[in-house]
Design a protein around this motif. Structure first.
Motif, PDB file in Angstrom:
ATOM      1  N   ILE A 107      -9.135  14.044   6.381  1.00 30.13           N
ATOM      2  CA  ILE A 107      -7.702  14.345   6.352  1.00 30.13           C
ATOM      3  C   ILE A 107      -7.446  15.549   7.253  1.00 30.13           C
ATOM      4  O   ILE A 107      -8.055  16.605   7.077  1.00 30.13           O
ATOM      5  CB  ILE A 107      -7.219  14.634   4.919  1.00 30.13           C
ATOM      6  N   VAL A 108      -6.566  15.372   8.212  1.00 28.30           N
ATOM      7  CA  VAL A 108      -6.225  16.423   9.166  1.00 28.30           C
ATOM      8  C   VAL A 108      -4.913  17.083   8.750  1.00 28.30           C
ATOM      9  O   VAL A 108      -3.940  16.401   8.425  1.00 28.30           O
ATOM     10  CB  VAL A 108      -6.093  15.839  10.592  1.00 28.30           C
ATOM     11  N   GLY A 109      -4.886  18.414   8.763  1.00 29.19           N
ATOM     12  CA  GLY A 109      -3.641  19.124   8.507  1.00 29.19           C
ATOM     13  C   GLY A 109      -3.274  19.219   7.046  1.00 29.19           C
ATOM     14  O   GLY A 109      -2.074  19.231   6.698  1.00 29.19           O
ATOM     15  N   PHE A 110      -4.278  19.326   6.160  1.00 34.24           N
ATOM     16  CA  PHE A 110      -3.983  19.538   4.747  1.00 34.24           C
ATOM     17  C   PHE A 110      -3.264  20.879   4.594  1.00 34.24           C
ATOM     18  O   PHE A 110      -3.530  21.816   5.359  1.00 34.24           O
ATOM     19  CB  PHE A 110      -5.285  19.520   3.937  1.00 34.24           C
ATOM     20  N   CYS A 164      -7.796  13.928  -7.270  1.00 28.95           N
ATOM     21  CA  CYS A 164      -7.749  14.693  -6.025  1.00 28.95           C
ATOM     22  C   CYS A 164      -6.278  15.008  -5.734  1.00 28.95           C
ATOM     23  O   CYS A 164      -5.415  14.140  -5.920  1.00 28.95           O
ATOM     24  CB  CYS A 164      -8.371  13.900  -4.879  1.00 28.95           C
ATOM     25  N   THR A 165      -6.001  16.229  -5.308  1.00 29.87           N
ATOM     26  CA  THR A 165      -4.613  16.674  -5.258  1.00 29.87           C
ATOM     27  C   THR A 165      -3.753  15.925  -4.249  1.00 29.87           C
ATOM     28  O   THR A 165      -2.524  15.936  -4.351  1.00 29.87           O
ATOM     29  CB  THR A 165      -4.550  18.185  -4.942  1.00 29.87           C
ATOM     30  N   PHE A 166      -4.363  15.261  -3.266  1.00 26.71           N
ATOM     31  CA  PHE A 166      -3.610  14.550  -2.243  1.00 26.71           C
ATOM     32  C   PHE A 166      -3.388  13.085  -2.577  1.00 26.71           C
ATOM     33  O   PHE A 166      -2.629  12.387  -1.898  1.00 26.71           O
ATOM     34  CB  PHE A 166      -4.342  14.615  -0.888  1.00 26.71           C
ATOM     35  N   CYS A 197       0.854  -1.192   0.000  1.00 25.89           N
ATOM     36  CA  CYS A 197       0.000   0.000   0.000  1.00 25.89           C
ATOM     37  C   CYS A 197       0.888   1.241   0.000  1.00 25.89           C
ATOM     38  O   CYS A 197       2.024   1.202   0.481  1.00 25.89           O
ATOM     39  CB  CYS A 197      -0.901  -0.010   1.240  1.00 25.89           C
ATOM     40  N   ALA A 198       0.359   2.356  -0.519  1.00 25.06           N
ATOM     41  CA  ALA A 198       1.134   3.602  -0.561  1.00 25.06           C
ATOM     42  C   ALA A 198       0.266   4.824  -0.307  1.00 25.06           C
ATOM     43  O   ALA A 198       0.648   5.933  -0.666  1.00 25.06           O
ATOM     44  CB  ALA A 198       1.843   3.733  -1.908  1.00 25.06           C
ATOM     45  N   VAL A 199      -0.910   4.640   0.293  1.00 25.97           N
ATOM     46  CA  VAL A 199      -1.844   5.760   0.437  1.00 25.97           C
ATOM     47  C   VAL A 199      -1.266   6.883   1.296  1.00 25.97           C
ATOM     48  O   VAL A 199      -1.578   8.056   1.092  1.00 25.97           O
ATOM     49  CB  VAL A 199      -3.202   5.263   0.979  1.00 25.97           C
ATOM     50  N   THR A 200      -0.404   6.530   2.259  1.00 23.62           N
ATOM     51  CA  THR A 200       0.294   7.521   3.080  1.00 23.62           C
ATOM     52  C   THR A 200       1.748   7.076   3.228  1.00 23.62           C
ATOM     53  O   THR A 200       2.104   5.931   2.915  1.00 23.62           O
ATOM     54  CB  THR A 200      -0.322   7.637   4.496  1.00 23.62           C
ATOM     55  N   GLN A 201       2.593   7.981   3.742  1.00 25.47           N
ATOM     56  CA  GLN A 201       3.980   7.607   4.006  1.00 25.47           C
ATOM     57  C   GLN A 201       4.061   6.505   5.052  1.00 25.47           C
ATOM     58  O   GLN A 201       4.944   5.646   5.006  1.00 25.47           O
ATOM     59  CB  GLN A 201       4.767   8.822   4.480  1.00 25.47           C
ATOM     60  N   ILE A 257      -9.483   8.602  10.309  1.00 31.00           N
ATOM     61  CA  ILE A 257      -8.767   9.873  10.409  1.00 31.00           C
ATOM     62  C   ILE A 257      -7.328   9.692   9.915  1.00 31.00           C
ATOM     63  O   ILE A 257      -6.616   8.784  10.361  1.00 31.00           O
ATOM     64  CB  ILE A 257      -8.772  10.374  11.862  1.00 31.00           C
ATOM     65  N   PHE A 258      -6.920  10.549   8.995  1.00 28.81           N
ATOM     66  CA  PHE A 258      -5.579  10.496   8.432  1.00 28.81           C
ATOM     67  C   PHE A 258      -4.888  11.838   8.636  1.00 28.81           C
ATOM     68  O   PHE A 258      -5.429  12.873   8.246  1.00 28.81           O
ATOM     69  CB  PHE A 258      -5.624  10.196   6.923  1.00 28.81           C
ATOM     70  N   ALA A 259      -3.716  11.844   9.232  1.00 28.25           N
ATOM     71  CA  ALA A 259      -2.896  13.051   9.265  1.00 28.25           C
ATOM     72  C   ALA A 259      -2.251  13.195   7.892  1.00 28.25           C
ATOM     73  O   ALA A 259      -1.649  12.242   7.376  1.00 28.25           O
ATOM     74  CB  ALA A 259      -1.836  12.946  10.351  1.00 28.25           C
ATOM     75  N   TYR A 260      -2.414  14.357   7.269  1.00 33.39           N
ATOM     76  CA  TYR A 260      -1.901  14.541   5.913  1.00 33.39           C
ATOM     77  C   TYR A 260      -0.394  14.288   5.853  1.00 33.39           C
ATOM     78  O   TYR A 260       0.373  14.763   6.693  1.00 33.39           O
ATOM     79  CB  TYR A 260      -2.189  15.960   5.407  1.00 33.39           C
TER      80      TYR A 260
END
Length: 424
Positions: free
Chosen positions: A290-293, A149-151, A46-50, A318-321
């Motif tokens: 997404i928190v902290g975009f 979507c930009t993120f 997976c690669a949705v977040t770091q 909940i995902f921290a950007y």
């Protein structure tokens, strides 16, 4: 030849893993739940977040350490986005790009020259999901996404949209029901866009499944709110379609949604929820935030908190950007500090727990049909039709597993995260 399959991330990755499991077994291989005894390890990354990237690399390394003699195959979003890095990791023998995932079993068998076991050596019922303790199956109906979507890095990792024919999906569900599966979940990267490439749509798919299968329970995975087309809510008149949707919101501030390139604003989202709750008394909506975009101001953050509380979600993801190289958001100015992300995430978690408890308390005293899962060792549980977790008391007969039975909901768990009930 024993094969161990492991995945991280979304339900789509789960669906792919189940498909590979069936295909490997159809070729005469045996699936094992123990990495240490496998001859071949397959990791779906997976690669949705770091954080997901970190976990994917850790899983790959751990798999190799657990069984250095086994051959290691990697696929999924991390492996597809960073193939050079993935192949440099110790023990990796083969990488299968996302574009070729549908042919993974064929590619692995060919490239690694896997020796087939005689068909007669297969264990009876080895191909069934139930043999792995599963009562629910994930059905991949499409892959890829047309939106940007930009993120989101997943659109880069998964590519263009590709839908499966309705007939193939119906056949798979009927086959799974024949194995004893009671519930299927429709999954994909962009399931609301299903059929755009093959001249059909999601409503027609669900109508066909309800008409041409007898699967007792049908659920949706995540659907983008702007994809709910005419006639969508009418589908829920069939009680086999469960009254729960995961509708990603991402932010309650329209200014943030514009920077994210989201196609649904807060007033449109609100109108959808009102419409759903008018149509479906027991409708449960869950969401992603997404928190902290980048650039998220205190005023925008307060708008999100207020909107989330107004809607009243049954559960929050909940995902921290985290910036993902290759996305537009990675180049946006005014990044939010790590500490501020942590504070906002904690506040949102507290609100989410409060809303979840309120939702669960509304069902105390009711009796609802539950698909029983679990075992004597792990305990029994299941989900209400609208996807609320239920822990069933220890007096439950193990013969009730994989049956849909009435359960009276009498209390909440100590942490308030689930209902407690007993079979009527």
């Amino acid at each position: 030849m024993r094969i161990h399959l492991k995945t991280l991330g979304c339900r789509l990755n789960e669906a792919e893993l189940e498909t590979w499991s069936r295909e490997f077994q159809a070729r005469g291989f045996r699936i094992t739940g123990q990495a240490e005894e496998a001859d071949l390890l397959v990791v779906n990354t997976c690669a949705v977040t770091q954080e997901a990237v970190r976990k994917s690399r850790k899983l790959m390394s751990r798999s190799g350490r657990l069984n250095p003699n086994a051959r290691l195959v990697v696929s999924g979003c991390y492996a597809s986005l960073e193939p050079d890095q993935a192949m440099k990791m110790e023990g990796v023998d083969l990488l299968v790009d996302n574009r070729d995932k549908a042919r993974l079993v064929e590619i692995v068998s060919d490239k690694l020259d896997l020796k087939l076991m005689p068909e007669a050596a297969m264990e009876a019922e080895a191909g069934g999901i139930l043999a792995r303790g599963r009562q629910r199956a994930f059905i991949k109906v499409q892959d890829g996404c047309r939106y940007r979507c930009t993120f989101c890095i997943v659109t880069l990792a998964r590519g263009e949209e590709r839908s499966r024919p309705i007939e193939d999906i119906v056949d798979e569900i009927n086959r799974l029901q024949g194995e004893g599966i009671q519930e299927v979940v429709i999954t994909g990267v962009h399931i609301g866009g299903y059929g755009a490439d093959i001249d059909t749509n999601l409503v027609q798919l669900i109508e066909a499944i309800l008409a041409d299968t007898e699967i007792p329970r049908l659920r949706f995975g995540s659907i983008e709110p702007w994809d709910l087309q005419a006639g969508f809510w009418d589908l829920f008149e069939n009680p086999r379609l469960m009254p729960h949707l995961h509708l990603p919101l991402q932010s309650g501030a329209d200014s943030v949604l514009r920077r994210m390139a989201r196609r649904c604003r807060s007033d449109e989202y609100r109108a959808l929820i009102i419409q759903a709750r008018e149509k479906l008394e027991a409708f449960n909506v869950t969401t992603d935030i997404i928190v902290g975009f980048p650039g998220e101001s205190e005023a925008e953050w307060q708008q999100t908190l207020e909107f989330v509380e107004e809607i009243g979600f049954g559960h929050l993801h909940i995902f921290a950007y985290s910036p993902r190289q290759g996305t537009k958001a990675a180049g946006l100015p005014d990044p939010v500090s790590r500490e501020l992300k942590r504070q906002r995430s904690e506040a949102l978690h507290q609100l989410g727990e409060k809303m979840k408890r309120q939702t669960l308390e509304d069902y105390l005293g009711k009796t609802l049909p539950i698909l029983v899962e679990g075992s004597v060792e792990r305990g029994f549980g299941g989900y209400t039709p609208n996807y609320l977790r239920v822990e069933i008391d220890s007096a439950t007969d193990s013969e009730l597993v994989n049956r849909i039975v009435p359960v009276k909901l009498t209390a909440l768990t100590d942490d308030g995260s689930a209902l407690v009930g007993s079979v009527v």
